[in-house]
Scaffold this motif. Structure first.
Motif, PDB file in Angstrom:
ATOM      1  N   ASN A  99       0.870  -1.169   0.000  1.00  0.00           N
ATOM      2  CA  ASN A  99       0.000   0.000   0.000  1.00  0.00           C
ATOM      3  C   ASN A  99       0.911   1.224   0.000  1.00  0.00           C
ATOM      4  N   VAL A 100       1.058   1.841  -1.140  1.00  0.00           N
ATOM      5  CA  VAL A 100       1.964   2.976  -1.306  1.00  0.00           C
ATOM      6  C   VAL A 100       1.156   4.161  -1.807  1.00  0.00           C
ATOM      7  N   LYS A 101       1.220   5.280  -1.085  1.00  0.00           N
ATOM      8  CA  LYS A 101       0.445   6.463  -1.473  1.00  0.00           C
ATOM      9  C   LYS A 101       1.268   7.724  -1.283  1.00  0.00           C
ATOM     10  N   GLN A 102       0.984   8.703  -2.104  1.00  0.00           N
ATOM     11  CA  GLN A 102       1.504  10.046  -1.913  1.00  0.00           C
ATOM     12  C   GLN A 102       0.646  10.748  -0.864  1.00  0.00           C
ATOM     13  N   TYR A 103       1.197  11.761  -0.225  1.00  0.00           N
ATOM     14  CA  TYR A 103       0.440  12.522   0.770  1.00  0.00           C
ATOM     15  C   TYR A 103      -0.869  13.048   0.176  1.00  0.00           C
ATOM     16  N   SER A 104      -0.828  13.507  -1.047  1.00  0.00           N
ATOM     17  CA  SER A 104      -2.012  14.074  -1.693  1.00  0.00           C
ATOM     18  C   SER A 104      -3.115  13.030  -1.932  1.00  0.00           C
ATOM     19  N   GLU A 105      -2.788  11.748  -1.833  1.00  0.00           N
ATOM     20  CA  GLU A 105      -3.760  10.676  -2.065  1.00  0.00           C
ATOM     21  C   GLU A 105      -4.410  10.159  -0.787  1.00  0.00           C
ATOM     22  N   LEU A 106      -3.993  10.662   0.380  1.00  0.00           N
ATOM     23  CA  LEU A 106      -4.540  10.147   1.628  1.00  0.00           C
ATOM     24  C   LEU A 106      -6.027  10.451   1.734  1.00  0.00           C
ATOM     25  N   ASP A 107      -6.763   9.491   2.259  1.00  0.00           N
ATOM     26  CA  ASP A 107      -8.204   9.588   2.417  1.00  0.00           C
ATOM     27  C   ASP A 107      -8.509   9.978   3.866  1.00  0.00           C
ATOM     28  N   TRP A 108      -8.517  11.282   4.155  1.00  0.00           N
ATOM     29  CA  TRP A 108      -8.723  11.780   5.511  1.00  0.00           C
ATOM     30  C   TRP A 108     -10.192  11.671   5.890  1.00  0.00           C
ATOM     31  N   LYS A 109     -10.451  11.228   7.121  1.00  0.00           N
ATOM     32  CA  LYS A 109     -11.814  11.102   7.637  1.00  0.00           C
ATOM     33  C   LYS A 109     -11.893  11.777   8.998  1.00  0.00           C
ATOM     34  N   VAL A 110     -13.007  12.446   9.262  1.00  0.00           N
ATOM     35  CA  VAL A 110     -13.215  13.120  10.537  1.00  0.00           C
ATOM     36  C   VAL A 110     -13.837  12.148  11.520  1.00  0.00           C
ATOM     37  N   SER A 111     -13.317  12.125  12.746  1.00  0.00           N
ATOM     38  CA  SER A 111     -13.874  11.267  13.781  1.00  0.00           C
ATOM     39  C   SER A 111     -15.176  11.829  14.302  1.00  0.00           C
ATOM     40  N   GLY A 112     -16.144  10.960  14.519  1.00  0.00           N
ATOM     41  CA  GLY A 112     -17.395  11.368  15.132  1.00  0.00           C
ATOM     42  C   GLY A 112     -17.579  10.730  16.490  1.00  0.00           C
ATOM     43  N   SER A 113     -16.517  10.107  17.027  1.00  0.00           N
ATOM     44  CA  SER A 113     -16.665   9.340  18.258  1.00  0.00           C
ATOM     45  C   SER A 113     -16.184  10.064  19.509  1.00  0.00           C
ATOM     46  N   LEU A 114     -15.514  11.202  19.363  1.00  0.00           N
ATOM     47  CA  LEU A 114     -15.007  11.910  20.529  1.00  0.00           C
ATOM     48  C   LEU A 114     -15.997  12.976  20.968  1.00  0.00           C
ATOM     49  N   PRO A 115     -15.887  13.468  22.217  1.00  0.00           N
ATOM     50  CA  PRO A 115     -16.837  14.478  22.720  1.00  0.00           C
ATOM     51  C   PRO A 115     -16.893  15.721  21.844  1.00  0.00           C
ATOM     52  N   MET A 116     -18.005  16.433  21.921  1.00  0.00           N
ATOM     53  CA  MET A 116     -18.186  17.664  21.162  1.00  0.00           C
ATOM     54  C   MET A 116     -17.013  18.602  21.403  1.00  0.00           C
ATOM     55  N   GLY A 117     -16.579  19.278  20.375  1.00  0.00           N
ATOM     56  CA  GLY A 117     -15.462  20.202  20.504  1.00  0.00           C
ATOM     57  C   GLY A 117     -14.125  19.544  20.281  1.00  0.00           C
ATOM     58  N   LEU A 118     -14.098  18.210  20.229  1.00  0.00           N
ATOM     59  CA  LEU A 118     -12.833  17.506  20.030  1.00  0.00           C
ATOM     60  C   LEU A 118     -12.677  17.009  18.601  1.00  0.00           C
ATOM     61  N   ALA A 119     -13.663  17.224  17.768  1.00  0.00           N
ATOM     62  CA  ALA A 119     -13.626  16.680  16.413  1.00  0.00           C
ATOM     63  C   ALA A 119     -12.958  17.631  15.427  1.00  0.00           C
ATOM     64  N   THR A 120     -11.979  18.387  15.883  1.00  0.00           N
ATOM     65  CA  THR A 120     -11.232  19.281  15.000  1.00  0.00           C
ATOM     66  C   THR A 120      -9.937  18.599  14.577  1.00  0.00           C
ATOM     67  N   HIS A 121     -10.068  17.351  14.204  1.00  0.00           N
ATOM     68  CA  HIS A 121      -8.931  16.550  13.759  1.00  0.00           C
ATOM     69  C   HIS A 121      -9.457  15.496  12.791  1.00  0.00           C
ATOM     70  N   ASP A 122      -8.542  14.875  12.062  1.00  0.00           N
ATOM     71  CA  ASP A 122      -8.953  13.776  11.207  1.00  0.00           C
ATOM     72  C   ASP A 122      -7.850  12.739  11.104  1.00  0.00           C
ATOM     73  N   TYR A 123      -8.221  11.593  10.534  1.00  0.00           N
ATOM     74  CA  TYR A 123      -7.357  10.414  10.522  1.00  0.00           C
ATOM     75  C   TYR A 123      -7.255   9.824   9.121  1.00  0.00           C
TER      76      TYR A 123
END
Length: 140
Positions: free
Chosen positions: A20-44
């Motif tokens: 599994n080889v990808k360039q940074y521009s190909e990453l499939d970023w997803k936002v977490s919906g499992s952390l408390p409100m106000g903490l979802a200002t990140h993605d994985y």
């Protein structure tokens, strides 16, 4: 339960059966919906999940000003800062990590973190077993 948590985090299992080889521009970023409100200002972006231990390796992006309150995990966690700065508090010790700085946090050890400086922060995060967060309030 494990798959539900990964799905809630926006992570889908990826095995090492094929390269599994990808360039940074190909990453499939997803936002977490499992952390408390106000903490979802990140993605994985999930890089890998071990079929036996269910440990994961993920790329994580924290926005400027992001803070994750004190919490623990059931498995060891390793963080490597790739971009930006991360302030991490483990026990009574607070330290700011710059790119290529890292922390290894044993299972059950309380810690908190937040972005430091004037920009966002990107990390490589690995867990030695299934991902869980203990000590955080449930999502609202």
């Amino acid at each position: 339960m494990r798959m539900a948590l990964l799905a809630a985090l926006g992570l889908t299992a990826m095995a090492a059966d094929v390269p599994n080889v990808k360039q940074y521009s190909e990453l499939d970023w997803k936002v977490s919906g499992s952390l408390p409100m106000g903490l979802a200002t990140h993605d994985y972006h999930l890089l890998y999940e071990d079929k036996v231990t269910r440990g994961v390796q993920t790329m994580v992006r924290f926005s400027k000003g992001y803070a994750l309150p004190a919490h623990t995990h059931s498995h060891d966690e390793t963080l490597v800062v790739l971009r930006g700065k991360l302030e991490i508090t483990v026990g009574e010790k607070t330290q700011v990590l710059s790119p290529l700085g890292y922390a290894v946090i044993p299972a059950g050890v309380e810690h908190s973190m937040k972005t430091a400086g004037w920009s966002a922060c990107e990390l490589l995060v690995s867990f030695s077993g299934p991902v869980d967060f203990k000590g955080l309030s449930p999502s609202k």
